[in-house]
Enzyme design. Structure first.
Site, short mmCIF file in Angstrom:
data_model
loop_
_atom_site.label_atom_id
_atom_site.label_comp_id
_atom_site.label_asym_id
_atom_site.label_seq_id
_atom_site.Cartn_x
_atom_site.Cartn_y
_atom_site.Cartn_z
N CYS A 2 0.88 -1.14 -0.05
CA CYS A 2 0.14 -0.08 -0.03
C CYS A 2 0.80 1.39 -0.08
CB CYS A 2 -0.88 0.07 1.25
SG CYS A 2 -2.03 -1.42 1.27
N ARG A 29 4.35 0.55 -6.48
CA ARG A 29 4.06 -0.19 -5.30
C ARG A 29 3.20 -1.41 -5.44
NH1 ARG A 29 6.58 1.95 -0.81
NH2 ARG A 29 5.25 0.96 0.72
N TRP A 76 -3.17 -2.19 -1.52
CA TRP A 76 -2.76 -3.66 -2.13
C TRP A 76 -3.53 -4.52 -1.13
CZ3 TRP A 76 0.28 -8.06 -0.69
CH2 TRP A 76 0.55 -8.83 -1.99
N ASN A 102 -0.85 1.47 6.14
CA ASN A 102 -0.10 0.39 5.42
C ASN A 102 0.18 -0.36 6.42
OD1 ASN A 102 1.54 -1.04 3.61
ND2 ASN A 102 3.41 0.50 3.56
N GLY A 103 -0.02 -1.81 6.18
CA GLY A 103 0.42 -2.62 7.13
C GLY A 103 -0.41 -3.80 7.46
N GLU A 481 17.26 -15.84 -11.64
CA GLU A 481 16.66 -14.52 -11.82
C GLU A 481 15.91 -14.39 -13.36
OE1 GLU A 481 15.95 -10.44 -11.36
OE2 GLU A 481 16.07 -12.06 -9.87
N LYS A 485 12.28 -13.14 -13.76
CA LYS A 485 11.66 -11.97 -14.45
C LYS A 485 10.67 -12.34 -15.49
CE LYS A 485 13.83 -8.63 -12.74
NZ LYS A 485 13.36 -9.38 -11.56
N GLU A 488 7.40 -13.36 -13.82
CA GLU A 488 6.65 -12.18 -13.10
C GLU A 488 5.83 -11.01 -13.96
OE1 GLU A 488 8.89 -9.96 -10.31
OE2 GLU A 488 10.61 -9.77 -11.46
N HIS A 504 18.38 -34.41 -13.28
CA HIS A 504 17.72 -35.16 -12.03
C HIS A 504 16.34 -34.65 -11.63
CE1 HIS A 504 21.78 -36.53 -10.88
NE2 HIS A 504 22.07 -35.32 -11.22
N LYS A 602 6.01 -3.58 -5.32
CA LYS A 602 7.53 -3.19 -5.50
C LYS A 602 8.21 -3.51 -4.21
CE LYS A 602 11.42 -1.49 -7.42
NZ LYS A 602 12.07 -2.33 -8.18
#
Length: 607
Positions: A2, A29, A76, A102-103, A481, A485, A488, A504, A602
């Site tokens: 948020c 964010r 969010w 926020n939280g 990575e 990327k 996402e 394996h 973010k």
């Protein structure tokens, strides 16, 4: 997560436009609804909508309230789905108190039951709504707004940043615990926000608030106190970010802009810190001997930063220093042994990642030395750790980290060399060659940006069923990575593996519809090439990420994403740029929301 924005000015209007600018600047964010509350002579007037900020702007276009003071929020979702009712700000029964948050309020069920028993009615599913109702209770018992705010905050469990306005005063009350909150100072006007870019259009003078700080802001004045009301002094700092740095600058997406900013970001990261001619390392706050008492190093991080930490641990291990990288969320609940000779390095772009902060706090409580590797001066990690090393990448707005990963890896390479020299008493045999390769990185990255064929490769394999990324040694994290990327921002299935692990188990998934992207560095290439042949034997197309000098690799690959020839320890940074471009173009071809991928944020400020 948020995003909070507040604007406090002496004039009678202007708040709406500046709050909307702040909300738009906080879009990176991640959010699913937005709203604001304006104080315009009476009680707070609230406007909020599920969906994009454009929906909120449409409402405000029909009835724009006047007022010089207001609070805003991008949500969010955590408690309750994205709806108009669940969007912030939230108010009390009377509508006289408005709050953004926020939280997570961990004890909201208990508080909500108590308030309902006292006759309060709730209109949302959120944990946040208990806050204005608690304030209402205190006001009804005769408390002034500041006292009511302080008493309410004392009752909350969890992590939060909160800002509140009431109908009684031209004041914003705010506090933080575990979630970021900063104060912007612009003469007699002030801003509160979750992050500096929110108000960078208006001021670059910033006060970073500590956990527990309560700030009372009114036109022409502000004061900061402890929860007990004791006055504290926080330094006003000038950030070195230009407002244009946080804009798209003519690019279609922030992500593409930030990929192209990597040469400049790497120059900033390297500036004054290494001398390839002499092999000297000159980290500004870490002269020779700074880490002489270290026996082992533990990295804690999440997501992309975790992959950078894996590279950092490899650098140190190669230099003779025991080092491991841990997912911060796991470290915080199952910490390995540490003592006063353990250095715990938190790698966090924002310096506000909740899991990483929790891991660092646990390490510090166990007696370990802590070091933050972060992009944000004044962030919580930078202030709470014993020391900080700043990566100097500049503001990054796109949710998918790009230039910060490159700058993290380079910063960790320099830090690793410093630590290894202090611990072992000598420098690696090829130190000068490695530093020379690091110094050439900005130019080499620019070559990739100028000549990449990533879009053509993305187009060729756009209809694949899945995408696999493999690497060995120092570029295994690059494979991880690259897959992160890709998934996402394209929403396509992608997995990263150590090259040797392909046989394996994962090889069972390989088909002619699953391209394999293999990273080569000039070290152990013959083994990785063997893994490539295994994939090709099952019909999979192979895309190599390699230099032109690696001719044997090109013979077996269906496509090659070329990188300049460089030191094997540095090649991963270049390979990663090609994989960033591949992911970007794949997502663009699929018309994805590249800068704001679904369900992601973010800065993750809850555990």
């Amino acid at each position: 997560m948020c995003g909070i924005i507040a604007r406090i000015g002496g004039d009678d209007d202007g708040a709406v436009d500046e709050l909307l600018t702040g909300l738009e600047n906080l879009e990176y964010r991640g959010y699913d609804s937005a709203g604001l509350a304006i104080k315009n002579g009476g009680g707070p007037e609230v406007f909020k909508r599920e969906g994009k900020i454009s929906r909120l702007k449409d409402v405000l276009a029909d009835e724009t309230p006047d007022g010089g003071l207001g609070i805003g929020h991008t949500r969010w979702s955590t408690h309750g789905p994205p709806t108009d009712a669940n969007a912030h700000p939230h108010t009390d029964c009377t509508g006289d108190v408005a709050v953004v948050h926020n939280g997570i309020v961990e004890n909201y069920d208990e508080l909500k039951a108590e308030l309902r028993a006292d006759g309060h009615e709730f209109e949302s599913d959120t944990d946040t709504e208990v806050i204005p109702h608690l304030v209402e209770e205190e006001l009804a018992e005769g408390a002034d707004p500041e006292t009511a705010f302080r008493r309410t905050i004392e009752r909350l469990s969890g992590s939060y940043a909160v800002a509140m306005i009431t109908d009684r005063e031209h004041v914003v009350y705010a506090t933080r615990r575990g979630s970021p909150l900063v104060l912007g100072v612009d003469g007699g006007d002030y801003f509160l926000a979750s992050d500096v870019p929110a108000f960078l259009d208006f001021t670059d003078d910033v006060v970073y608030l500590d956990d527990g700080d309560v700030v009372v802001v009114e036109p022409d004045d502000y004061r900061i106190t402890t929860p007990d009301g004791e006055a504290v002094d926080r330094t006003v700092r000038t950030v070195e970010w230009d407002p244009e740095d946080a804009g798209k600058g003519g690019y279609d997406h922030y992500m593409l802009k930030e990929i192209h900013e990597q040469p400049a970001a790497l120059r900033q990261t390297l500036r004054g810190r290494a001398d390839p001619a002499t092999g000297d390392i000159r980290l500004e706050d870490f002269p020779a001997g700074s880490f002489a008492d270290v026996d082992r190093v533990q990295f804690v991080a999440c997501g992309t930063s975790y992959h950078a930490g894996l590279v950092g641990a490899q650098f140190l291990s190669d230099g003779g220093v025991p080092a491991r990288t841990f997912l911060a969320s796991e470290y915080a609940t199952a910490q390995p042994p540490v003592d006063e000779r353990t250095l715990v390095v938190g790698v966090t772009q924002s310096g506000e990642t909740a899991d990483t902060l929790s891991a660092l706090r646990r390490a510090n409580a166990s007696g370990a030395a802590t070091l933050a590797v972060t992009n944000v001066v004044g962030s919580t990690a930078a202030r709470e750790c014993d020391d900080a090393l700043f990566i100097r990448a500049g503001p990054e707005i796109g949710v998918a980290a790009t230039k910060t990963f490159s700058s993290q890896v380079v910063s960790l390479a320099l830090l690793g060399e410093r630590v290894a020299r202090d611990v072992t008493g000598g420098r690696s045999e090829d130190a000068r060659e490695r530093l020379e390769a690091l110094s050439e990185l900005p130019g080499h990255v620019q070559q990739i940006l100028d000549y990449t064929s990533a879009r053509r490769v993305a187009e060729k394999y756009r209809d694949a069923e899945a995408y696999f990324f493999i690497g060995r040694g120092a570029v295994r994290p690059v494979a991880l990575e690259g897959a992160l990327k890709f998934k996402e921002i394209s929403y396509e299935h992608a997995e990263g593996f150590a090259a040797g692990e392909l046989k394996h188990g994962p090889l069972a998934l390989v088909t002619p519809e699953t391209p394999v992207f293999a990273v080569f560095t000039g070290r152990n290439d013959e083994k990785t090439l063997g893994n490539v042949k295994e994939a090709q034997a099952r019909g999979a197309p192979v895309v190599a990420v390699a230099s032109r000098e690696q001719e044997a690799v090109a013979q077996y690959a269906d496509e090659v994403l070329t990188i300049p020839d460089t030191h094997p320890d540095v090649a991963g940074v270049l390979a990663n740029v090609q994989l960033q471009l591949l992911s970007y173009h794949a997502a663009d071809l699929l018309d994805r929301a590249i800068d704001k991928p679904r369900n992601l944020a973010k800065s993750v400020t809850v555990e």
